[in-house]
Design an enzyme around this catalytic site. Structure first.
Site, PDB file in Angstrom:
ATOM      1  N   CYS A 115     -15.512  -9.032 -17.909  1.00  0.00           N
ATOM      2  CA  CYS A 115     -15.578  -7.999 -16.874  1.00  0.00           C
ATOM      3  C   CYS A 115     -15.741  -6.608 -17.508  1.00  0.00           C
ATOM      4  O   CYS A 115     -15.327  -6.364 -18.642  1.00  0.00           O
ATOM      5  CB  CYS A 115     -14.372  -8.016 -15.954  1.00  0.00           C
ATOM      6  SG  CYS A 115     -14.057  -9.601 -15.158  1.00  0.00           S
ATOM      7  N   ARG A 116     -16.345  -5.732 -16.749  1.00  0.00           N
ATOM      8  CA  ARG A 116     -16.489  -4.322 -17.116  1.00  0.00           C
ATOM      9  C   ARG A 116     -16.240  -3.504 -15.861  1.00  0.00           C
ATOM     10  O   ARG A 116     -16.597  -3.915 -14.756  1.00  0.00           O
ATOM     11  CB  ARG A 116     -17.892  -4.005 -17.632  1.00  0.00           C
ATOM     12  CG  ARG A 116     -18.385  -4.820 -18.830  1.00  0.00           C
ATOM     13  CD  ARG A 116     -17.876  -4.277 -20.172  1.00  0.00           C
ATOM     14  NE  ARG A 116     -16.559  -4.779 -20.488  1.00  0.00           N
ATOM     15  CZ  ARG A 116     -15.895  -4.469 -21.612  1.00  0.00           C
ATOM     16  NH1 ARG A 116     -16.450  -3.655 -22.511  1.00  0.00           N
ATOM     17  NH2 ARG A 116     -14.694  -4.969 -21.832  1.00  0.00           N
TER      18      ARG A 116
END
Length: 267
Positions: A2-3
């Protein structure tokens, strides 16, 4: 895995987090540069923002369980969604976790938005939350933070419409006592992260949350950066561009940004 990225300051569009930077979240969805776990973030995306024209403080949220690049409507929406407080995220699901909209950040309750970059054993959260909208670990983390915030709810703030600092100056690093605003949000993140980590020592607990006037983030097991601007501050899992000014947040730290400034403190 995830970012995520967020902005607090003078109003900007979501496109300035997603499409316009060379390494914005769209690019990070398929080619992240500093991601330590996973190689692509194609299991969904979401974004939230606060409209000062609304009579309630709750954010507007848009999320999908498809890759960001597959949503043909997103570029147009991101160009017109404009706010002084923005949060967006792309997802790489932990093995065994569901791929569905209810498992996709940002999670929301009341005026709060929250995103999680990492993984944690859900058993470490059972005592902190009464339930969650999804079986995924991130939804349980969000539920734990929201429960903590409800227990110590501060007066509802108004949406951001003014710059974080005066033009020509960067957000100042100030003492904790000088930034009383938003303390509840930072304290909630800190309490949930340290409690979950005590039960799951290998957890990765990078959280990013906002309430319309405050940004709070934790660095715990993955990368986090901030970049001051004359009219606000960017916070992101990794730099959105190669320009100067990006500063790494030390691991096991809490970042808190308000209209009064920005501070980083150890957890």
């Amino acid at each position: 895995m995830c970012r995520h990225a967020a902005w607090l300051g003078a109003p900007r569009t979501l496109a300035e987090l997603i499409h316009e930077p060379e390494h914005g979240l769209l690019r990070q969805s398929y080619a992240p540069r500093r991601q330590r776990h996973g190689t692509v973030n194609a299991d969904g995306f979401g974004m939230g923002w606060y409209d000062p024209g609304l009579t309630t403080p709750e954010p507007i949220r848009y999320r999908r369980s498809i890759p960001m690049w597959a949503d043909a409507n997103l570029p147009g929406l991101a160009r017109v969604a404009r706010s002084g407080c923005l949060l967006a995220a792309v997802r790489c699901a932990t093995v065994g976790m569901p791929v569905e909209e209810s498992a996709t950040a940002p999670f929301t309750e009341g005026r709060w938005l929250l995103s999680h970059n990492g993984r944690v054993d859900r058993d470490a959260l059972r005592d902190l939350a009464e339930g969650a909208e999804s079986a995924c670990d991130s939804a349980w983390l969000a539920a734990a933070v929201f429960r903590r915030l409800r227990a110590d709810c501060s007066p509802t703030p108004a949406p951001v419409t003014a710059p974080v600092t005066a033009p020509g100056t960067a957000p100042a690093v100030v003492a904790a006592s000088d930034v009383p605003a938003g303390a509840a949000l930072g304290e909630a993140l800190a309490e949930v992260v340290t409690s979950a980590a005590a039960k799951d020592p290998v957890a990765r607990l990078n959280l990013l949350a906002c309430d319309g006037v405050t940004l709070a983030a934790t660095a715990w097991g993955d990368t986090l950066f901030h970049r001051p601007h004359p009219d606000g501050v960017l916070v992101a899992s990794e730099p959105l561009c190669d320009g100067p000014g990006w500063q790494a947040v030390p691991d096991r730290s809490l970042l808190l940004a308000t209209a009064d400034g920005l501070r980083v403190q150890p957890l």
